[in-house]
Design an enzyme around this catalytic site. Structure first.
Site, PDB file in Angstrom:
ATOM      1  N   GLU A  37      18.721  -4.551  -8.632  1.00  0.00           N
ATOM      2  CA  GLU A  37      17.979  -5.795  -8.811  1.00  0.00           C
ATOM      3  C   GLU A  37      18.078  -6.253 -10.267  1.00  0.00           C
ATOM      4  O   GLU A  37      17.712  -5.522 -11.190  1.00  0.00           O
ATOM      5  CB  GLU A  37      16.512  -5.595  -8.435  1.00  0.00           C
TER       6      GLU A  37
ATOM      7  N   GLU B   3       4.102  -4.106  -3.224  1.00  0.00           N
ATOM      8  CA  GLU B   3       5.118  -5.131  -2.927  1.00  0.00           C
ATOM      9  C   GLU B   3       6.106  -5.057  -4.075  1.00  0.00           C
ATOM     10  O   GLU B   3       5.805  -5.446  -5.201  1.00  0.00           O
ATOM     11  CB  GLU B   3       4.477  -6.513  -2.811  1.00  0.00           C
TER      12      GLU B   3
ATOM     13  N   CYS C 228      11.231 -11.570  -6.393  1.00  0.00           N
ATOM     14  CA  CYS C 228      11.580 -10.304  -5.758  1.00  0.00           C
ATOM     15  C   CYS C 228      12.432 -10.504  -4.510  1.00  0.00           C
ATOM     16  O   CYS C 228      13.221  -9.627  -4.147  1.00  0.00           O
ATOM     17  CB  CYS C 228      10.322  -9.508  -5.424  1.00  0.00           C
TER      18      CYS C 228
ATOM     19  N   LYS D 219      -5.783  -6.703 -13.265  1.00  0.00           N
ATOM     20  CA  LYS D 219      -5.084  -6.692 -14.547  1.00  0.00           C
ATOM     21  C   LYS D 219      -3.902  -7.647 -14.487  1.00  0.00           C
ATOM     22  O   LYS D 219      -3.038  -7.542 -13.619  1.00  0.00           O
ATOM     23  CB  LYS D 219      -4.571  -5.287 -14.917  1.00  0.00           C
TER      24      LYS D 219
END
Length: 469
Positions: free
Chosen positions: A394, A263, A297, A187
């Site tokens: 973050e 991840e 990331c 996806k």
């Protein structure tokens, strides 16, 4: 129709698939739903694509299961490798188109997108080379027993990728799964479906049997959730936020206890010592945070500079960040394009405002860039305390925080002061310091005197002015 005619400034007109790629065919969703994908540079609709629901996930998983139990099981490892290498060749042949679609839909600079697509081909070729080199071993337990291990494919792999590196993540998921004999239902991120759909055409052209690689577009709460909880998916791999990662792990546990690979997020420290080559450090610190608009990331968003060079570093880093060209992804000298969506733009600007309220100093940036598109100025905060949100959470945008440290022990302590532990970097000319600090940092990847390099220095050379301009 499952295609539409689009145009990019660099590639011209092309045919954009808009359907679901299931069983090597382009199909509409069972419920006929579609959703719009937005050009982040202009805030205008690019086109609409098919939206997969739970019903479509069921169909895609059934196709993958049929392929896994049928023709794909009979394909030799050597042939799997050949197919992946052929797909890599086709990616390289279509590099300019794929990069242009990536820049159109994601907003990243075309020059960066070309590097990404080149790495896509490299990734597929790498795993193609591994396909016939996966071996078990004979274990000498006793003279009367023949004992051996045999590596076997898991089965149907559900894969959910993010929007920051759409095609690169596509290859990182597909490459190892297919090389080892699995089948795939992948996806795409709802913000950036287009380049993966263009690449899906190459899957069929490369000669993969129907059902081996299935590509669907849809929303995480519907299609992503259906993949995560599906009783006939043997493994799910996800790259994205920590919050969603937790949800996927729970769904996997609550369904058939499928294997899970996650991840997730990062809040990575970039540590600069007094003896560092300051110009080299600034180039890599700049690249470490502002590469891909900060939407990375492992971005080096927490920058710690030793007190002896702190003032000089801040002054020169400000000048370097200000020189980053923000603008049209198709511009020849653009380094930073727009953020991917209105939602992400608002989120980042919210963090910037929070940093100002908490008393951090804006060294440069801190505002919207222009009045159209999701552009944000490269932003540097100083006078940042460890408990501030901009230092702990973050942000996933072109925003970084600089703090001062005195000793090596201090640097290690603050460097490890995060719940993420994804990446880090150390800048020093002392080899002993580099090894000692790198070994002490609790991070999966630690770079020394560089940042965000996933391959060789040749990648840095291709990036050119993005690093050293």
């Amino acid at each position: 129709m499952t295609t539409t005619q689009l145009e990019t400034p660099s590639s011209g007109k092309y045919t954009q698939p808009t359907g679901l790629f299931i069983n090597n065919e382009w199909v509409k969703g069972v419920d006929g739903k579609t959703f719009e994908t937005i050009n982040p540079s202009t805030e205008e609709v690019i086109c609409s694509v098919a939206e997969a629901t739970e019903k479509d996930v069921d169909i895609a998983v059934a196709a993958a299961r049929k392929a896994f139990e049928g023709p794909w099981k009979k394909v030799t490892p050597e042939e799997r490798g050949r197919l992946l290498v052929k797909l890599a060749d086709l990616v390289e042949k279509n590099l300019d188109l794929l990069a242009a679609v990536e820049a159109l839909d994601n907003g990243k600079a075309l020059s960066m997108a070309k590097v990404d697509v080149g790495m896509v081909a490299g990734c597929l070729r790498y795993y193609g080379g591994w396909a016939d080199k996966i071996e078990g071993k004979v274990i000498d337990t006793n003279p009367d027993t023949f004992s051996y291990t045999r590596h076997e494919p898991v089965g149907v792999c559900g894969q959910i990728i993010p929007w920051n590196f759409p095609l690169l993540m596509w290859s990182w998921k597909i490459g190892p799964a297919v090389a080892t004999g699995n089948t795939v239902v992948l996806k795409t991120a709802e913000q950036t479906p287009l380049s993966a759909l263009v690449a899906a055409n190459l899957v069929k052209e490369a000669g993969f049997p129907p059902g081996v690689i299935n590509i669907i577009s849809g929303f995480g709460k519907v299609a992503g959730a259906a993949i995560s909880s599906h009783m006939d998916v043997d493994k799910v791999a996800f790259t994205g936020s920590t919050v969603v990662g937790r949800q996927i792990m729970k769904a996997a546990a609550s369904s058939n206890l499928k294997k899970v690979t996650l991840e997730l997020g990062g809040k990575s420290p970039n540590i600069v010592f007094n003896d560092a080559d300051i110009e080299n450090a600034i180039s890599w610190v700049n690249f470490g945070i502002f590469f891909n608009h900060g939407q990375c990331c492992c971005a080096g968003s927490r920058i710690y500079v030793q007190s002896g060079i702190y003032d000089k570093f801040v002054e020169r880093f400000k000048a370097r960040a200000t020189a980053n060209k923000v603008g049209d992804p198709f511009g020849d000298d653009t380094f930073q394009g727009p953020q991917v969506s209105q939602l992400q733009f608002d989120r980042i600007m919210g963090y910037i405002e929070e940093g100002k309220k908490e008393g951090a100093t804006v060294v440069t940036g801190g505002e919207r860039h222009g009045d159209k598109g999701y552009f944000i100025q490269p932003t540097i905060f100083s006078d940042v305390k460890e408990d501030m949100k901009i230092m702990q959470e973050e942000i996933f945008g072109p925003v970084c925080s600089i703090a001062k440290f005195e000793t090596e022990e201090d640097a290690i302590k603050v460097g490890n002061g995060s719940t993420y532990g994804l990446a880090a970097a150390v800048h020093t000319t002392n080899l002993n310091t580099a090894i000692r600090v790198a070994n002490s940092l609790r991070a999966g990847t630690v770079w020394v005197n560089q940042y965000n390099m996933l391959q060789t220095k040749s990648v840095a050379i291709r990036l050119g002015d993005a690093l050293f301009g």
